[in-house]
Design a protein around this motif. Structure first.
Motif: not given
Ligand code: SF4
Length: 308
Positions: A38, A40-41, A49-50, A52-53, A57, A94-95, A125, A164
């Protein structure tokens, strides 16, 4: 005598009911790991990453260990086949739509080789979608095409806080684009995000009510091992929402939700061994029972407090 509602027979429109209406029989979602990453990674937006993640993923990692979609499908579908259930491929890691459209097209070819697919759901996402990718997905020859789209919060300040990397307007754009192509959208919302209370969570419900969303998943925020939130929690900078507060928040969310929106989930399931806090999140059965009891006690019907 009115039917007794409980966790198995809830007061809201469930995905099982929606699937039965669509397919004329029970359906089973088959979670598949399609590899990928994704933004974010992989460094497109960030590498952290987000908040909380963690690095998993939400995937099993199977794809990168040599188990392609077909191998996973063959391993996971026999029980549902024996029960005669419709099979819905759910690419959740992931995405799924991240990267060039060509990657999605290659994935589509791999997916097309799966036997007996009645529906497809893609987890992704909002910023990993454009008109070309939407058109590719819209062309899939199945009765059920759904995007599971992470919003988490409709408050841009919260979205920045949890890193995010997209805003609420981006979610609205992607949702309208998908809906215009006949693709359903399930919004993912979280309660108990850092800096956000029940009012913030309910404001997000109001936000999706105004969009062509067809489903919602409510999640309690989990502190999972390996996430940045775990470090924040460890340092005393984050306290998870209490169980009773979450139960009340979800019940109120169902009361305020547009009544045609399918309530697909009302809790977050921690992956085995990953949950650090809150401990109550491990008691799924008890949590679902408490939410059902609250809906009953307050006589909450879906949308009974919905205001267009
Ligand atoms: S929650 Fe989804 S968008 Fe966010 S870091 Fe994890 S895999 Fe990526």
């Amino acid at each position: 005598m009115p039917p007794r509602h409980n966790a198995m027979n809830p007061r809201y429109l469930t995905l099982a009911t929606a699937f039965r209406a669509l397919f004329g029989r029970r359906a089973k979602k088959i979670p598949l790991d399609a590899g990928g990453s994704c933004p974010n990674r992989d460094g497109t937006l960030s590498r952290g990453g987000c908040l909380f993640c963690n690095a998993a993923g939400s995937g099993t990692g199977l794809y990168h260990t040599g188990f392609g979609l077909r191998a996973q499908w063959d391993r996971l579908t026999p029980p549902a086949r024996r029960r005669g259930e419709a099979l819905v491929a759910y690419l959740q890691s992931f995405s799924t739509t991240h990267g060039p459209a060509a990657r999605l097209a290659a994935l589509r070819a791999e997916r097309a080789a799966l036997p007996e697919v009645a529906g497809i759901r893609l987890g992704t996402r909002p910023d990993c979608l454009d008109a070309e990718k939407i058109a590719l997905f819209a062309a899939a020859p199945v009765a059920h095409k759904q995007l599971e789209l992470g919003l988490q919060s409709a408050d841009d300040a919260t979205l920045r806080r949890i890193r995010r990397g997209h805003d609420a307007a981006g979610f609205a754009r992607a949702t309208r684009l998908a809906a215009g192509a006949g693709i359903g959208v399930t919004a993912h919302l979280m309660a108990g995000l850092p800096g956000e209370d029940t009012a913030g969570f309910l404001a997000s419900v109001g936000f999706i009510n105004a969009l062509p969303v067809t489903g919602v998943k409510f999640h309690n925020t989990l502190v999972v091992a390996g996430s940045s939130l775990a470090a924040l929690h460890e340092a005393g900078g984050y306290a998870p929402m209490g169980r009773e507060t979450y139960v009340a928040a979800v019940a109120e969310a169902i009361a305020r939700l547009r009544p045609d929106i399918v309530v697909e989930r009302i809790n977050a399931d921690p992956a085995p061994g990953e949950l650090l806090a809150p401990a109550w999140a491990a008691d799924k059965r008890g949590l679902l029972a408490d939410i059902a009891a609250r809906l009953d006690a307050l006589d909450i019907r879906p949308g009974c407090r919905f205001r267009p």
